[in-house]
Design an enzyme around this catalytic site. Sequence first.
Site, short mmCIF file in Angstrom:
data_model
loop_
_atom_site.label_atom_id
_atom_site.label_comp_id
_atom_site.label_asym_id
_atom_site.label_seq_id
_atom_site.Cartn_x
_atom_site.Cartn_y
_atom_site.Cartn_z
CE LYS A 98 -1.09 1.10 3.99
NZ LYS A 98 -1.39 1.91 5.17
CB THR A 99 3.55 2.50 2.22
OG1 THR A 99 2.77 2.13 3.36
CG2 THR A 99 4.20 3.84 2.48
CG ASP A 153 -1.63 5.76 4.33
OD1 ASP A 153 -2.12 4.72 3.84
OD2 ASP A 153 -0.62 5.76 5.06
CD GLU A 154 -3.62 2.77 7.61
OE1 GLU A 154 -4.65 2.08 7.43
OE2 GLU A 154 -2.54 2.31 8.01
CD GLN A 207 -5.09 -4.07 7.54
OE1 GLN A 207 -4.26 -3.83 8.39
NE2 GLN A 207 -4.80 -4.11 6.25
NE ARG A 259 -0.88 -6.66 11.16
CZ ARG A 259 -0.90 -5.97 10.02
NH1 ARG A 259 0.09 -5.15 9.73
NH2 ARG A 259 -1.88 -6.12 9.16
#
Length: 720
Positions: free
Chosen positions: A32-33, A216-217, A247, A591
Amino acid sequence: MSLLDNLNPEQLAAVTLPNQHALILAGAGSGKTRVLTTRIAWLIQTGNVSPNGILAVTFTNKAAREMLTRISAQLPINTRGMWVGTFHGLCNRMLRTHYRDAGLPQLFQIMDSQDQLSAIKRVLKAMNVDEEKFQPRQMQYFINGAKEEGRRAAQVEAYDDFSRRSVEIYAGYDEQCQREGVVDFSELLLRSFELLSRNEVLRDHYRNRFRHVLVDEFQDTNRLQYRWLKLLTGPNSFLFCVGDDDQSIYRFRGANVGNMADFERDYQVQNIIRLEQNYRSHGHILAAANALISNNARRLGKNLWTAAGEGEQLRVYEAQSDGYEAAWIAEEVQNLVKEGHARRDIAVLYRSNAQSRLIEHALFSQGIPYRVYGGLRFFERLEIKHALAYLRLIASPDDDGAFLRVVNFPTRGIGTRTIEQVQDAAKVTGGSLFAAASHLTGKAALTAFTRMIEALRTETAGLQLKEVVEHMLDRSGLIRHYENEKEGADRIENLNELVNAAALFVQETEGEDSNNLASFLAHAALESGENQAAEGTDALQLMTVHTAKGLEFFAVFVTGLEEGLFPHEQSASEDDGLEEERRLMYVAITRARERLYLSFTQTRMLHGQTRYNVASRFIDEIPAGLLKWLTPRLRGQMAQPAWSEPSGWAASAASTPSRKAAAPQNAHGYRIGQAVMHAKFGQGVIVSAEGQGADARLQINFGRQGMKWLALEYAKLTPA
DNA sequence: CGCACGTGGTTTTTT
DNA sequence: ACCACGTGCG
């Protein structure tokens, strides 16, 4: 080497999307980043937009920093023209620039949550409100909630006495803030939003400037943040939102996942791009995550896959008690370390902070270095808050909060009576406490204090920021105070660290803001500082599942997987609560790169009482074939308390890890902690009981069926 | 002014 | 069980 090398087709599509609004559903570990930063670099490199035309917004300073670093690494450009930061940071930037239009003093101060709470307490006192009935914490929640919905006091509907009074308190609070020249976190957003909606010229200016707005997010945005983004995006700009509805775990603090659907509708988003290839986890781990999250009804829909192999099964461990669970974790970590894994690449996750105590204890006695995330951050420490209050008073004498914090700290003989007189005088004149104090005569200690602040102001004018801080620390007597205190050494060290922070701030901030006290104070408020230092040592990582979002580890322990704890019982009463808990579990699972441990306990000490647990439904939601049980799967005997009262059913006491007692059964043939089967409710655990003989009633935890009281005589129970 | 004791609350957190 | 906060006394 091109920017676009090594992107998968979906990533490539997202990065090179022609000018249009876009929603990117980016699964955990899907890059994503990378997509976000490469998109920015690509837009600039292709001449689509100049750095000036970019606005990219995140939630944390850490994410913003990472974004900037990665953009710089991808493009040899000066990133200064771009607006990259947190919502709060960007709003602050805008408000500093247009403070007049926003109706703020030039040097307005930013309050953190603590400051806000004490400000609210002062309002309640000034308005003579009963703090029992209108609790400061509740009022804080109420006010922030209203602000995040974009409502001022006048726009909040009041339908009963309580809400009418609450609204009055909100109004009083806003007045006080305005008078004192301070803003809270939500105010930054709301003020900036109001500025843009009221001021057409400014709005058009920013709309024309920011051609590409990237978020973002996005699933974590609240309603006001989304409205702010809408205001900022004009007919010629494009919104590029990246997020993952699976998420979304911050509903409790106002996040509105619905923004994703709203965005799709409001902007007629043509292109929803799904990033579903996961580059992080092995297959079984991903399969577990997919299976689990498929139990959620309201999803935009997404299925992660990986090119990596299946990897290991998930290891499930059932412990007798929380103490045993902790001991097992310590042992297992030792094994992992022996196998050559770095401790920093292993994480122990839990649902609530209270769980860390026992785990820490076990790690400590095993001599395993660990680091706990969460807790007090640098700028939140008491001595730092005091030092900052002095600085705030230098910059902005109207700041009553700062005045009250340090007027008698270090103690200089200014008592409650004197302070009350100052407050009364200020009430009459309508001015600040500082102004009132300066005019109050006959109080030597008070006069000395105001003189000292005024002297500080003149003496530090024109100095380097670092010197300002040093001078203040000396003049205020803070350092001297802690020198005389037994436990003061750490605090002095922190104060010296503040001097370094000031120097570093000047060094790292370019431009006119760099040697500016007000911007340093804003920086301190907006970036509360790293949690703990202790970098360098290779330490096991302990944190809540929430804190772990965005991170990854070779091995992850997800602990306390018990009904009532994870999923948390308080989520049961919340709308969408269980689904959010499940998303939290989804975050926890994803994670892990290669090894995942899931653990639960039969008994756990909670609020001073032993609780008897049923394994979390989340374990059942993972296909059995993906699980490898490390303990025999004793579905029958969930709990084994140390003892039960010989007569009757009084609750039993805690078991200790060192003692494994045989649990005597009482006359009925049942004991507390025993697993039983009920025809209708299924499997449960006897939690407590009362009454004797024919009147005996049992309290049984049936997990997702809930907690029930059943009469022993009628309930058809069988030992499970 | 500082300490001792009592009381309430106890999911998650960033800015 | 434990911690943070507020009040009251010496």
